[in-house]
Design a protein around this motif. Structure first.
Motif, PDB file in Angstrom:
ATOM      1  N   VAL A 132       0.838  -1.208   0.000  1.00 56.41           N
ATOM      2  CA  VAL A 132       0.000   0.000   0.000  1.00 56.41           C
ATOM      3  C   VAL A 132       0.869   1.252   0.000  1.00 56.41           C
ATOM      4  O   VAL A 132       0.633   2.192  -0.761  1.00 56.41           O
ATOM      5  N   GLY A 133       1.897   1.278   0.841  1.00 52.80           N
ATOM      6  CA  GLY A 133       2.780   2.439   0.870  1.00 52.80           C
ATOM      7  C   GLY A 133       3.505   2.660  -0.444  1.00 52.80           C
ATOM      8  O   GLY A 133       3.640   3.793  -0.922  1.00 52.80           O
ATOM      9  N   THR A 134       3.962   1.573  -1.062  1.00 51.26           N
ATOM     10  CA  THR A 134       4.625   1.674  -2.364  1.00 51.26           C
ATOM     11  C   THR A 134       3.674   2.214  -3.418  1.00 51.26           C
ATOM     12  O   THR A 134       4.048   3.035  -4.268  1.00 51.26           O
ATOM     13  N   LEU A 135       2.424   1.750  -3.380  1.00 57.04           N
ATOM     14  CA  LEU A 135       1.408   2.250  -4.313  1.00 57.04           C
ATOM     15  C   LEU A 135       1.201   3.756  -4.163  1.00 57.04           C
ATOM     16  O   LEU A 135       1.091   4.485  -5.152  1.00 57.04           O
ATOM     17  N   LEU A 136       1.116   4.218  -2.927  1.00 61.33           N
ATOM     18  CA  LEU A 136       0.924   5.652  -2.713  1.00 61.33           C
ATOM     19  C   LEU A 136       2.099   6.440  -3.279  1.00 61.33           C
ATOM     20  O   LEU A 136       1.919   7.503  -3.902  1.00 61.33           O
ATOM     21  N   ILE A 235      -1.263  -6.273 -18.912  1.00 61.99           N
ATOM     22  CA  ILE A 235       0.124  -5.823 -18.903  1.00 61.99           C
ATOM     23  C   ILE A 235       0.961  -6.905 -19.579  1.00 61.99           C
ATOM     24  O   ILE A 235       1.043  -8.028 -19.075  1.00 61.99           O
ATOM     25  N   PRO A 236       1.577  -6.619 -20.729  1.00 66.77           N
ATOM     26  CA  PRO A 236       2.377  -7.641 -21.404  1.00 66.77           C
ATOM     27  C   PRO A 236       3.528  -8.123 -20.502  1.00 66.77           C
ATOM     28  O   PRO A 236       4.208  -7.316 -19.876  1.00 66.77           O
ATOM     29  N   GLU A 242       3.188 -15.662 -14.330  1.00 68.10           N
ATOM     30  CA  GLU A 242       1.724 -15.594 -14.314  1.00 68.10           C
ATOM     31  C   GLU A 242       1.216 -14.208 -13.961  1.00 68.10           C
ATOM     32  O   GLU A 242       0.237 -13.722 -14.524  1.00 68.10           O
ATOM     33  N   SER A 243       1.871 -13.546 -13.013  1.00 66.76           N
ATOM     34  CA  SER A 243       1.366 -12.246 -12.580  1.00 66.76           C
ATOM     35  C   SER A 243       2.473 -11.436 -11.937  1.00 66.76           C
ATOM     36  O   SER A 243       3.545 -11.952 -11.601  1.00 66.76           O
ATOM     37  N   LEU A 244       2.204 -10.141 -11.762  1.00 66.17           N
ATOM     38  CA  LEU A 244       3.115  -9.230 -11.082  1.00 66.17           C
ATOM     39  C   LEU A 244       2.618  -8.954  -9.672  1.00 66.17           C
ATOM     40  O   LEU A 244       1.425  -9.033  -9.393  1.00 66.17           O
ATOM     41  N   ASN A 245       3.535  -8.606  -8.802  1.00 64.58           N
ATOM     42  CA  ASN A 245       3.146  -8.038  -7.514  1.00 64.58           C
ATOM     43  C   ASN A 245       2.258  -6.829  -7.758  1.00 64.58           C
ATOM     44  O   ASN A 245       2.477  -6.063  -8.698  1.00 64.58           O
ATOM     45  N   VAL A 246       1.232  -6.635  -6.915  1.00 66.25           N
ATOM     46  CA  VAL A 246       0.251  -5.584  -7.178  1.00 66.25           C
ATOM     47  C   VAL A 246       0.885  -4.196  -7.200  1.00 66.25           C
ATOM     48  O   VAL A 246       0.500  -3.339  -8.003  1.00 66.25           O
ATOM     49  N   ALA A 247       1.886  -3.954  -6.348  1.00 64.92           N
ATOM     50  CA  ALA A 247       2.525  -2.646  -6.353  1.00 64.92           C
ATOM     51  C   ALA A 247       3.335  -2.432  -7.620  1.00 64.92           C
ATOM     52  O   ALA A 247       3.359  -1.329  -8.184  1.00 64.92           O
ATOM     53  N   ALA A 248       3.979  -3.495  -8.121  1.00 66.67           N
ATOM     54  CA  ALA A 248       4.721  -3.387  -9.373  1.00 66.67           C
ATOM     55  C   ALA A 248       3.767  -3.182 -10.544  1.00 66.67           C
ATOM     56  O   ALA A 248       4.015  -2.349 -11.434  1.00 66.67           O
ATOM     57  N   ALA A 249       2.670  -3.941 -10.576  1.00 66.78           N
ATOM     58  CA  ALA A 249       1.683  -3.786 -11.639  1.00 66.78           C
ATOM     59  C   ALA A 249       1.107  -2.374 -11.639  1.00 66.78           C
ATOM     60  O   ALA A 249       0.909  -1.758 -12.699  1.00 66.78           O
ATOM     61  N   VAL A 252       3.406   0.133 -13.260  1.00 62.74           N
ATOM     62  CA  VAL A 252       3.357   0.045 -14.719  1.00 62.74           C
ATOM     63  C   VAL A 252       2.133   0.810 -15.244  1.00 62.74           C
ATOM     64  O   VAL A 252       2.229   1.579 -16.220  1.00 62.74           O
ATOM     65  N   CYS A 253       0.988   0.595 -14.613  1.00 66.58           N
ATOM     66  CA  CYS A 253      -0.237   1.281 -15.040  1.00 66.58           C
ATOM     67  C   CYS A 253      -0.095   2.795 -14.916  1.00 66.58           C
ATOM     68  O   CYS A 253      -0.462   3.548 -15.843  1.00 66.58           O
ATOM     69  N   PHE A 254       0.415   3.248 -13.784  1.00 66.65           N
ATOM     70  CA  PHE A 254       0.540   4.690 -13.554  1.00 66.65           C
ATOM     71  C   PHE A 254       1.519   5.304 -14.555  1.00 66.65           C
ATOM     72  O   PHE A 254       1.289   6.400 -15.077  1.00 66.65           O
TER      73      PHE A 254
END
Length: 267
Positions: A132-136, A235-236, A242-249, A252-254
């Motif tokens: 959560v902190g990384t996302l912020l 996300i390519p 299979e997937s990325l960590n949510v903060a890493a994903a 990429v989106c941001f």
């Protein structure tokens, strides 16, 4: 004390002191800030970020060695009051392996509500405070202005989220414990990701402003929230995981939102 004079430090020598016990709860209990009306900032960086953003601490807590250092003493004296502690008591307040020499108790109150039309990140039941902190931090870096935490998400102002956010809290409008129906008031396209989505995130024009929807670390977005999404994108991942960590994903989106916005030019 004369008007305008820096505050003189008070001292505490006992762990049984009521003020010390209150500060320890604030430092160790993730949601204590909601009850106490204050948040706990540990370390010079977070304290300096708060000062630079015009926030004045209710209380600075500093260890005796740091009080003898002019720069740290000056930082402590930006607060309304100063508490000077011996090193063992300072260590007892910290959840970190090595206790920082200074911390702030900063006044906190819940924000009034959502701000419609602002670039937004929506967190759906994210439970890891570090994520959560990384996302912020990423949201603030890439030009998002608001974060909405739905019920079940880690407390946004908990000490661990604050440490991971590295000052991003002071650049964002943060709304907690919202219900999914609150998203109707954003007035924004809602974007989600899925590894099964046919369209890649970098192959379609992304709207701006928008709201990115980010789900639980293991379960992803709740189905009802996924159904609200205006668009679902992939996300390519040429590496084949299979997937990325949510903060890493999320980063990429941001970034892709910021990249496309920059390419489009002003407006």
């Amino acid at each position: 004390m004369p008007a305008g004079a820096p505050p003189a430090p008070r001292e505490i020598r006992s762990r049984a002191n009521p003020t010390y016990q209150r500060l320890r709860r604030l430092a160790h209990e993730p949601a204590a800030y909601r009850r106490e009306g204050a948040v706990w900032l540990e370390g010079e960086h977070l304290c300096q970020e708060a000062v630079q953003r015009g926030r004045r601490a209710r209380l600075a807590v500093i260890d005796e060695a740091a009080w003898a250092q002019p720069a740290r003493r000056a930082l402590a004296q930006t607060a309304e009051a100063v508490l000077c502690l011996p090193a063992p008591l300072m260590a007892g307040l910290s959840a970190m392996d090595s206790a920082p020499p200074i911390a702030f108790e900063l006044p906190w109150s819940a924000p009034a509500g959502l701000r419609p039309g602002r670039p937004t990140v929506v967190l759906d039941r994210l439970q890891d405070a570090g994520n959560v902190g990384t996302l912020l931090r990423s949201a603030a870096a890439f030009g998002f202005e608001q974060v909405v935490a739905l019920g079940g998400t880690a407390a946004l102002w908990s000490p661990k989220v604050l440490r991971a956010g590295m000052g991003a809290h002071f650049a964002l409008h943060l709304v907690e414990q919202a219900g999914p129906e609150a998203l109707d008031g954003l007035g924004l396209p809602l974007l989600a990701t899925s590894s099964h989505a046919p369209e890649a995130i970098d192959a379609v024009p992304l709207p701006w402003p928008c709201a990115w929807l980010l789900g639980h670390e293991g379960q992803g977005l709740a189905p009802a929230l996924q159904a609200r999404a205006t668009r679902c994108l992939r996300i390519p991942q040429p590496g084949g995981l299979e997937s990325l960590n949510v903060a890493a994903a999320a980063s990429v989106c941001f970034y892709e939102s910021a990249r496309q916005r920059g390419r489009a030019g002003p407006g």
